[in-house]
Design a protein around this motif. Sequence first.
Motif, PDB file in Angstrom:
ATOM      1  N   ARG A   1      13.514  47.206 -67.678  1.00 18.02           N
ATOM      2  CA  ARG A   1      12.336  47.444 -68.507  1.00 18.02           C
ATOM      3  C   ARG A   1      11.689  48.761 -68.083  1.00 18.02           C
ATOM      4  O   ARG A   1      11.396  48.965 -66.893  1.00 18.02           O
ATOM      5  N   ALA A   2      11.477  49.664 -69.035  1.00 16.28           N
ATOM      6  CA  ALA A   2      10.768  50.912 -68.747  1.00 16.28           C
ATOM      7  C   ALA A   2       9.285  50.587 -68.624  1.00 16.28           C
ATOM      8  O   ALA A   2       8.639  50.212 -69.610  1.00 16.28           O
ATOM      9  N   VAL A   3       8.750  50.693 -67.412  1.00 11.55           N
ATOM     10  CA  VAL A   3       7.378  50.241 -67.173  1.00 11.55           C
ATOM     11  C   VAL A   3       6.376  51.383 -67.120  1.00 11.55           C
ATOM     12  O   VAL A   3       5.164  51.155 -67.248  1.00 11.55           O
ATOM     13  N   ALA A   4       6.839  52.629 -66.953  1.00 16.42           N
ATOM     14  CA  ALA A   4       5.887  53.725 -66.837  1.00 16.42           C
ATOM     15  C   ALA A   4       6.599  55.066 -66.922  1.00 16.42           C
ATOM     16  O   ALA A   4       7.814  55.167 -66.732  1.00 16.42           O
ATOM     17  N   VAL A   5       5.825  56.093 -67.199  1.00  9.94           N
ATOM     18  CA  VAL A   5       6.207  57.479 -66.954  1.00  9.94           C
ATOM     19  C   VAL A   5       5.218  57.989 -65.927  1.00  9.94           C
ATOM     20  O   VAL A   5       4.007  57.966 -66.153  1.00  9.94           O
TER      21      VAL A   5
END
Length: 290
Positions: A256-260
């Motif tokens: 899961r992409a949780v942040a940049v």
Amino acid sequence: MPEPADRARSTRDEAAERDRDATPWSDLDRPPLSARRLQAALTDGPVWREVRVVDATDSTNVDVAAAAAEGAAEGLVLFAERQTGGRGRLDRRWESPARAGLLVSVLLRPAVPVNRLPLLPLLAGVAVVEAVRSVARLDAVLKWPNDVLVDDRKLAGVLVERGADGAVVVGLGLNVSTRLDELPVPTATSLALAGGGTDREPLAKEVLRAFARRYLDFLAAGGAPESLVPAYREVCETIGRDVVVHVPSGEPVSGRAVAVDDNGMLVVRSSDGREQAWSAGDVVHVRAEG
């Protein structure tokens, strides 16, 4: 048997028809860009200094990089109506019919710390999204790091390359009037196919104006992340999505992409809860089932 005058008239008509077919003005849905109007509209601010439009070139990025190596000042803008060797990220080809899109590269010489330069691709992506939303009236978003999407299909891509003496070349390819049978891949789209406006000139102006606004803020802040990253996160569709990241070396990473983060890196949480940040890679958004 036709009279000589009739034969001559027929020959002239056939020649004129051939000439119309050969001219870049023949496709009325795809008029050429005006270098004069773009120059007048864009060089009244502090960023853009010179606007050129060429009928065709191998690559606008290559041409602008060559100009930079010869000492060209910041603010050079080069549009091409057609490219024969255009490239996107990861050295992929960017293909577009003549005058069907925006193909443009700009020269920057940003006076910011070198470790802040990786934020420039994100800045370019934000500027394109803002321009598409404003001019074409489409709900454009970003796929990390800077693919511009509409309806989960790729509308535009950005390629940023660093040269010598602090020069940075930012290239953009954006599909405007590209038709379905002209798309290079089935996952692409264009403003026309998505139901947006297709007048390239106002779009070109707004892309560069939005870029200039974001760039000036970036410079004034010394490249500080807070000048850009919060705005990027607001339009980044990747955050919160299940993704597969194809990294330059190694096996694909799923999670899961949780942040940049503040460096522009994509933070991915795997199924075991471990988080990793990636500075480069090809992201695939995993579609939800059902």
